[in-house]
Structures are given as structure tokens and as C-alpha cells.
Scaffold this active site. Structure first.
Site, PDB file in Angstrom:
ATOM      1  N   ASP A 107     -62.090 -68.176 -19.632  1.00  0.00           N
ATOM      2  CA  ASP A 107     -61.070 -68.828 -20.463  1.00  0.00           C
ATOM      3  C   ASP A 107     -59.870 -69.182 -19.595  1.00  0.00           C
ATOM      4  O   ASP A 107     -59.647 -68.580 -18.534  1.00  0.00           O
ATOM      5  CB  ASP A 107     -60.600 -67.878 -21.581  1.00  0.00           C
ATOM      6  CG  ASP A 107     -61.741 -67.524 -22.522  1.00  0.00           C
ATOM      7  OD1 ASP A 107     -62.708 -68.295 -22.605  1.00  0.00           O
ATOM      8  OD2 ASP A 107     -61.638 -66.459 -23.164  1.00  0.00           O
TER       9      ASP A 107
HETATM   10  N1  URA Z   1     -65.101 -63.187 -22.376  1.00  0.00           N
HETATM   11  C1  URA Z   1     -63.975 -63.753 -22.872  1.00  0.00           C
HETATM   12  O1  URA Z   1     -63.596 -63.509 -24.013  1.00  0.00           O
HETATM   13  N2  URA Z   1     -63.303 -64.587 -22.084  1.00  0.00           N
HETATM   14  C2  URA Z   1     -63.657 -64.881 -20.812  1.00  0.00           C
HETATM   15  O2  URA Z   1     -62.974 -65.649 -20.136  1.00  0.00           O
HETATM   16  C3  URA Z   1     -64.836 -64.273 -20.313  1.00  0.00           C
HETATM   17  C4  URA Z   1     -65.538 -63.427 -21.121  1.00  0.00           C
END
Ligand code: URA
Length: 240
Positions: A107
Site C-alpha cells: 500500500d
Molecule cells: N497487507 C496490507 O494490508 N498492506 C500492505 O501493503 C501489504 C499487506
């Protein structure tokens, strides 16, 4: 591999020059193959053996590249985007070449270990849940963890939309931080898993993929080429 490939194709995959640039440079005598000027960019060469130079720069041929990045916050895990800065945008110019992409997404606000490559098979193997390549995350939560969370993660969380997650490994590191290991990559998976236990993730950092650890010498945005041993270690199936 094909031992005989077009010169312009080889140069274009190894650099950020377009085929048009390459044709122009060849015509003006800037491209050398084995020390001899080559004015025709269509000629077939052996990329593993023939030495290509553009001006004074030697093109070191690599079929694929694998970079380890310490992804910073605020940068998109994508190759390109109209509006946002991507992880490929922030690569140093000397590491740029065509077809690079992040193997799996983090993310925008997640930090840590990201592999950037142009090897689609590698990415597919790394991401496929069947291959059981565990991704390790350190999550910081909005409140103190209680003892039921570990058990829930380890028996398989069911997300609010009914999606069943595979069993995860869970270790409490402090009152409100935990190390979570998952081999799937559902959208926002770690955040959603915690949410289903009524916790909000306030910070998330990926620290390991398979047996490949983030090089802590890398500053945020830092990136370097991976060694062959590191590339192989991604598929070392043991859980550490
Ligand atoms: N899980 C998440 O919620 N975000 C990420 O960036 C990676 C795994």
C-alpha cells in the site's frame, strides 16, 4: 535463450533508449559491436557474447534484473501512474530499463522490502499462494494486543466480507506491535485481518520475503541490485 537477437532489441531492453533513438545513434556511428562501428541496428548479434558499446558506455547484458528497495511512504507500488510518483519513478537513472515492475504491491503508506524486476515468471512464483513464499510484516496497532489475536491469526481469519484467509504466523513483539507472516497477497490483507479482530494498523513495514531480509543499510527509497544468493533465498521455503 535465443543466441541471435536484433541489436536494437537487445539495447532497448537493457537501457531506456527507444528503438528510434538506437537507429539514430547507429546511423551516426555511436554504436560499436566488438569494437567496430555498427551502422545497422537491425543486425543479429549474440547478447551473451558480443560486446556492445554506445559512445564510451559498455552495455552489460543481463537477461533480467532484480532490485531490492526499501519502499518509503507515499510512493505507489506500480510501474507508472498519471498522478502519483511510483517506485519505478524513484529508481536511480543507472538502474532504469524497460518493463520494470514491483513484484507484488505494498500500500502507499506501507514501507519496507519491495522487489522490483522485469522477470514475470519470478514474480508469479513469488506471489502464488501455492508456492508458500511467506511475506513477513511488522504491524503497529492502535491499542494493546490481547492474547486471542494470535490464536485467531493462526487458525485462519475470516474477513468481514466472508473471505477466508490461510493460517498466518503471529508473534507479539511488544504491547502494540506484532510480526505477521502470510503467503497470500489479498488487497490490504494484513490491515483487514487486524480489522476483523477490531484493531487498526497504524504502521506497516514488510521486513522479509521467503528467506530474503530487507537490508537495513538501505535508507527509505534506497535500492540496490540483489545477489544471486538473495534471489534464490526468496524461494527458500522454511519459515523463520
Ligand atoms: N497487507 C496490507 O494490508 N498492506 C500492505 O501493503 C501489504 C499487506
Amino acid at each position: 535463450m535465443n543466441e541471435s537477437e536484433r541489436l536494437d532489441k537487445v539495447i532497448s531492453t537493457q537501457t531506456s533508449y527507444s528503438r528510434k533513438d538506437i537507429k539514430r545513434m547507429a546511423r551516426s556511428g555511436e554504436i560499436l559491436v566488438n569494437g567496430k562501428i555498427c551502422k545497422n541496428s537491425d543486425v543479429k548479434i549474440n547478447p551473451e557474447k558480443d560486446v556492445i558499446t554506445i559512445g564510451t558506455d559498455k552495455i552489460s547484458y543481463k537477461r533480467h534484473v532484480y532490485y531490492m528497495m526499501n519502499k518509503p511512504k507515499g510512493v505507489l507500488s506500480a510501474s507508472n501512474d498519471k498522478n502519483a510518483t511510483t517506485v519505478v519513478d524513484i529508481l536511480p537513472p543507472q538502474l532504469k530499463r524497460k518493463n520494470l515492475f514491483p513484484a507484488g504491491r505494498l500500500d502507499k503508506d506501507t514501507t519496507g522490502l519491495l522487489i522490483i524486476t522485469d522477470d514475470g515468471d519470478f514474480a508469479h512464483r513469488m506471489l502464488s499462494p501455492n508456492k508458500q513464499v511467506y511475506k513477513h510484516y511488522i504491524a503497529t496497532l492502535d491499542k494493546e494486543l490481547d492474547d486471542t489475536v494470535k490464536e485467531r491469526f493462526e487458525s485462519g481469519i475470516v474477513l468481514s466480507d466472508g473471505t477466508v484467509c490461510q493460517k498466518a504466523y503471529f508473534d507479539k513483539l511488544s504491547e502494540n506491535t506484532a510480526l505477521v507472516k502470510i503467503c497470500e497477497g489479498k488487497f490490504h490483507q494484513v490491515k483487514k485481518m487486524f480489522l476483523s479482530c477490531s484493531y487498526t494498523v497504524t504502521e506497516l513495514k514488510r521486513v522479509q520475503i521467503g528467506n530474503l531480509r530487507l537490508d537495513e543499510e538501505l535508507e527509505p527509497s534506497g535500492v540496490r541490485e540483489m545477489t544471486q544468493e538473495e534471489i534464490n533465498s526468496v524461494f527458500d521455503g522454511k519459515i523463520y
